[in-house]
Design an enzyme around this catalytic site. Structure first.
Site, PDB file in Angstrom:
ATOM      1  N   HIS A 162       0.856  -1.189   0.000  1.00 53.64           N
ATOM      2  CA  HIS A 162       0.000   0.000   0.000  1.00 53.64           C
ATOM      3  C   HIS A 162       0.890   1.236   0.000  1.00 53.64           C
ATOM      4  O   HIS A 162       2.020   1.205   0.510  1.00 53.64           O
ATOM      5  CB  HIS A 162      -0.879   0.026   1.244  1.00 53.64           C
ATOM      6  CG  HIS A 162      -1.916  -1.041   1.283  1.00 53.64           C
ATOM      7  ND1 HIS A 162      -2.990  -0.976   2.122  1.00 53.64           N
ATOM      8  CD2 HIS A 162      -2.043  -2.210   0.597  1.00 53.64           C
ATOM      9  CE1 HIS A 162      -3.749  -2.039   1.958  1.00 53.64           C
ATOM     10  NE2 HIS A 162      -3.183  -2.814   1.036  1.00 53.64           N
ATOM     11  N   CYS A 214      -2.844  -0.412   7.470  1.00 57.24           N
ATOM     12  CA  CYS A 214      -1.990   0.767   7.386  1.00 57.24           C
ATOM     13  C   CYS A 214      -2.063   1.588   8.676  1.00 57.24           C
ATOM     14  O   CYS A 214      -1.052   2.125   9.133  1.00 57.24           O
ATOM     15  CB  CYS A 214      -2.369   1.616   6.179  1.00 57.24           C
ATOM     16  SG  CYS A 214      -1.947   0.824   4.605  1.00 57.24           S
ATOM     17  N   GLU A 264       0.879   3.923   1.775  1.00 59.37           N
ATOM     18  CA  GLU A 264       1.318   4.339   3.115  1.00 59.37           C
ATOM     19  C   GLU A 264       2.482   3.486   3.601  1.00 59.37           C
ATOM     20  O   GLU A 264       3.457   4.007   4.148  1.00 59.37           O
ATOM     21  CB  GLU A 264       0.179   4.213   4.139  1.00 59.37           C
ATOM     22  CG  GLU A 264      -1.050   5.004   3.812  1.00 59.37           C
ATOM     23  CD  GLU A 264      -2.114   4.214   3.073  1.00 59.37           C
ATOM     24  OE1 GLU A 264      -3.301   4.417   3.368  1.00 59.37           O
ATOM     25  OE2 GLU A 264      -1.768   3.401   2.197  1.00 59.37           O
ATOM     26  N   CYS A 322      -6.487   2.025   5.606  1.00 61.19           N
ATOM     27  CA  CYS A 322      -7.168   0.805   6.021  1.00 61.19           C
ATOM     28  C   CYS A 322      -6.665   0.411   7.419  1.00 61.19           C
ATOM     29  O   CYS A 322      -5.694   0.994   7.921  1.00 61.19           O
ATOM     30  CB  CYS A 322      -6.893  -0.308   5.007  1.00 61.19           C
ATOM     31  SG  CYS A 322      -5.200  -0.941   5.035  1.00 61.19           S
TER      32      CYS A 322
END
Length: 144
Positions: free
Chosen positions: A47, A80, A49, A77
């Protein structure tokens, strides 16, 4: 947020879900920036992040970023959010809310749990229209 949006657009252009993130140091300098690369890397953890936090930690030579801020185009999410807490990010700025998969102000609200060892300052709705429009257009293109 402009840098995060540029990363999101780059992710979109690679066929990834258009999410971008940037880590900013206390002096305002960019420590790291990234866009989603889950498909490209065949890695469900890639992801935006996570990639940006990993790179910033490498720059710093530390697993903690207590004086750094994270800008991301979409509400993180739960996964993260857990990494944001572990890295001790000072402030989290995000654009579009994610009612389906968000973990900060939606769903499990990770930072509100007793097990969360850190809660960053949270600022939502930054460039929200542009961030949300990017996501809507991407998914409309998949369905269309």
């Amino acid at each position: 947020m402009d840098i995060a949006l540029a990363e999101a657009r780059d992710a979109r252009d690679r066929g990834e879900v258009p999410v971008g993130a940037v880590v900013i140091g206390p002096d305002g300098a960019v420590l790291a920036q990234a866009g989603n690369r889950t498909r490209e890397f065949s890695d469900p953890a890639a992801h935006a992040e996570i990639l940006a936090i990993r790179a910033a930690c490498q720059v710093r030579g530390s697993e903690r970023l207590a004086d750094a801020d994270l800008y991301v185009t979409l509400e993180p999410c739960p996964f993260c959010a857990g990494v944001i807490a572990a890295a001790r990010i000072r402030r989290l700025y995000f654009g579009a809310a994610d009612p389906k998969s968000g973990g900060v102000l939606q769903g499990p609200r990770i930072f509100d749990h007793d097990q969360s060892h850190h809660r960053p300052e949270i600022y939502d709705g930054i460039a929200e229209r542009e961030c949300a429009a990017l996501m809507r257009a991407f998914f409309a293109g998949l369905r269309g």
